[in-house]
Scaffold this motif. Structure first.
Motif, short mmCIF file in Angstrom:
data_model
loop_
_atom_site.label_atom_id
_atom_site.label_comp_id
_atom_site.label_asym_id
_atom_site.label_seq_id
_atom_site.Cartn_x
_atom_site.Cartn_y
_atom_site.Cartn_z
N VAL A 79 -53.67 -4.84 -67.77
CA VAL A 79 -52.28 -5.08 -67.36
C VAL A 79 -52.34 -5.60 -65.92
O VAL A 79 -52.37 -4.84 -64.95
CB VAL A 79 -51.44 -3.80 -67.45
N THR A 80 -52.35 -6.92 -65.79
CA THR A 80 -52.60 -7.53 -64.48
C THR A 80 -51.41 -8.31 -63.92
O THR A 80 -51.43 -8.71 -62.76
CB THR A 80 -53.79 -8.48 -64.57
N ASP A 81 -50.40 -8.55 -64.75
CA ASP A 81 -49.23 -9.29 -64.28
C ASP A 81 -48.05 -9.00 -65.20
O ASP A 81 -48.16 -8.18 -66.13
CB ASP A 81 -49.51 -10.80 -64.24
N ALA A 82 -46.91 -9.65 -64.92
CA ALA A 82 -45.71 -9.38 -65.71
C ALA A 82 -45.91 -9.76 -67.18
O ALA A 82 -45.37 -9.10 -68.08
CB ALA A 82 -44.53 -10.14 -65.12
N ALA A 83 -46.69 -10.81 -67.43
CA ALA A 83 -46.90 -11.24 -68.81
C ALA A 83 -47.68 -10.21 -69.61
O ALA A 83 -47.31 -9.87 -70.74
CB ALA A 83 -47.63 -12.59 -68.82
N THR A 84 -48.75 -9.67 -69.03
CA THR A 84 -49.55 -8.68 -69.76
C THR A 84 -48.93 -7.29 -69.73
O THR A 84 -49.31 -6.41 -70.52
CB THR A 84 -50.97 -8.61 -69.17
N ALA A 85 -47.96 -7.08 -68.81
CA ALA A 85 -47.25 -5.79 -68.77
C ALA A 85 -46.10 -5.73 -69.76
O ALA A 85 -45.59 -4.63 -70.06
CB ALA A 85 -46.73 -5.53 -67.36
N ALA A 86 -45.68 -6.87 -70.26
CA ALA A 86 -44.54 -6.92 -71.18
C ALA A 86 -44.79 -6.04 -72.40
O ALA A 86 -45.81 -6.16 -73.07
CB ALA A 86 -44.29 -8.36 -71.60
N GLY A 87 -43.85 -5.15 -72.67
CA GLY A 87 -43.95 -4.26 -73.82
C GLY A 87 -44.85 -3.06 -73.59
O GLY A 87 -44.97 -2.19 -74.46
N ARG A 88 -45.50 -2.97 -72.44
CA ARG A 88 -46.39 -1.86 -72.12
C ARG A 88 -45.63 -0.77 -71.37
O ARG A 88 -44.64 -1.04 -70.69
CB ARG A 88 -47.57 -2.34 -71.26
N ALA A 147 -58.95 -0.16 -62.18
CA ALA A 147 -58.94 -1.44 -61.47
C ALA A 147 -57.52 -1.72 -61.01
O ALA A 147 -56.55 -1.24 -61.59
CB ALA A 147 -59.43 -2.57 -62.38
N ALA A 148 -57.41 -2.49 -59.94
CA ALA A 148 -56.11 -2.82 -59.37
C ALA A 148 -55.97 -4.31 -59.21
O ALA A 148 -56.96 -5.03 -59.01
CB ALA A 148 -55.92 -2.13 -58.02
N THR A 149 -54.75 -4.78 -59.28
CA THR A 149 -54.48 -6.20 -59.10
C THR A 149 -53.17 -6.36 -58.33
O THR A 149 -52.28 -5.50 -58.40
CB THR A 149 -54.38 -6.92 -60.45
N ALA A 150 -53.07 -7.44 -57.59
CA ALA A 150 -51.85 -7.74 -56.83
C ALA A 150 -50.90 -8.57 -57.69
O ALA A 150 -51.33 -9.42 -58.47
CB ALA A 150 -52.18 -8.49 -55.56
N LEU A 151 -49.62 -8.30 -57.55
CA LEU A 151 -48.61 -9.10 -58.23
C LEU A 151 -48.11 -10.20 -57.30
O LEU A 151 -47.95 -9.98 -56.10
CB LEU A 151 -47.43 -8.22 -58.66
N ALA A 152 -47.86 -11.36 -57.87
CA ALA A 152 -47.40 -12.48 -57.06
C ALA A 152 -45.97 -12.28 -56.58
O ALA A 152 -45.56 -12.83 -55.56
CB ALA A 152 -47.50 -13.77 -57.87
N ALA A 153 -45.19 -11.52 -57.30
CA ALA A 153 -43.79 -11.27 -56.94
C ALA A 153 -43.49 -9.80 -57.24
O ALA A 153 -44.17 -9.17 -58.05
CB ALA A 153 -42.87 -12.19 -57.74
#
Length: 288
Positions: A152-161, A226-232
């Motif tokens: 789950v690294t961005d809004a697209a992969t977080a959708a529905g999660r 693991a961690a990731t930064a969101l662009a927005a």
């Protein structure tokens, strides 16, 4: 002639007094604007012999309390000690108190703690009738996820999660505004530590919080997280929350942070506590 000499001597004496009063050409007189105003909170600290600083204390790298020893560590802890010395106390004259997102600002308003370091934003502090100093950190939203689970690294992969965040916090508002997932899938908890526990047990797929927070947890358990930064959305300023009306303390605290950024202390402390994993934020811009 005697009258003329006496008058000239008086004139010279008067001019000398004027030069001394002005401080002379090499020693300008201090102005009111160059001196911080009096601070009732600082007087309270000095009389007490210590400063009481509120922290969230559940964020490795930023501020974490060891449950076994009771000792605090992290970037905000180092900053608190720096503030103490900048205010004329010693690093040992600091008492840290663990607070939650719900209790932090009310504790400053009630005088239970002198200041709060823990991701407060200027808008929320103002709503609580408090002043702010700094900022001491500028951070965007990030996501923490299991390496063995869905990435789950961005809004697209977080959708529905299922994404967990801290209730009644700025990061909850940001996660909601970013539409990371369906509204019913954005679950909340009282602390980020509880969210991370849910992530570990598989109850949620990711944790949304400020980037230094998720980076700290990833650094504490690099084999599993693991961690990731969101662009927005855009980054948010972490500010020091302090009692309303105490402009003297506000000025002193802002000067301490500005000096730490300028002389490299800020970068050194950040790198020592949070620089091992993940992207690094730039030092904050301190208003003059």
């Amino acid at each position: 002639m005697n009258q003329r000499v006496t008058g000239l001597a008086a004139l010279v004496a008067a001019a000398s007094v004027l030069v001394v009063a002005c401080g002379g050409p090499d020693e300008p007189a201090p102005t009111t604007s160059s001196r911080p105003a009096e601070s009732a909170t600082l007087k309270r600290m000095t009389d007490r012999g210590k400063i009481i600083i509120g922290l969230r204390a559940d964020t490795p790298g930023l501020a974490h309390r060891n449950p076994a020893s009771g000792e605090y560590s992290g970037f905000e802890v180092a900053l608190g000690q720096l503030i103490a010395t900048g205010l004329g106390l010693s690093a040992k004259q600091v008492t840290f108190t663990q607070l939650t997102a719900d209790t932090a600002l009310p504790s400053v308003a009630a005088g239970t703690v002198d200041i709060f370091l823990g991701g407060a934003t200027a808008d929320r502090a103002k709503q609580a009738g408090l002043l702010t100093a700094g900022p001491y950190l500028t951070a965007g939203l990030g996501l923490l996820y299991r390496k063995s689970g869905p990435s789950v690294t961005d809004a697209a992969t977080a959708a529905g999660r299922k994404v967990c965040t801290v209730s009644n916090s700025p990061e909850q508002t940001l996660a909601r505004d970013a539409k990371l997932t369906d509204p019913e899938k954005l679950v909340t908890s009282t602390s980020v530590g509880d969210c991370v526990d849910e992530l570990g047990s598989g109850g949620v797929d990711a944790v949304a919080d400020f980037l230094p927070v998720v980076t700290g947890y990833a650094a504490a358990d690099p084999a599993n997280l693991a961690a990731t930064a969101l662009a927005a959305p855009k980054p948010v300023d972490y500010v020091i929350a302090l009692p309303g009306g105490d402009t003297g303390l506000k000025e002193r605290l802002t000067r301490i942070i500005r000096t730490a950024v300028t002389d490299g202390t800020w970068q050194r402390d950040y790198d020592q506590n949070l620089g091992a994993v993940g992207p690094k934020p730039a030092p904050p811009s301190i208003p003059s």
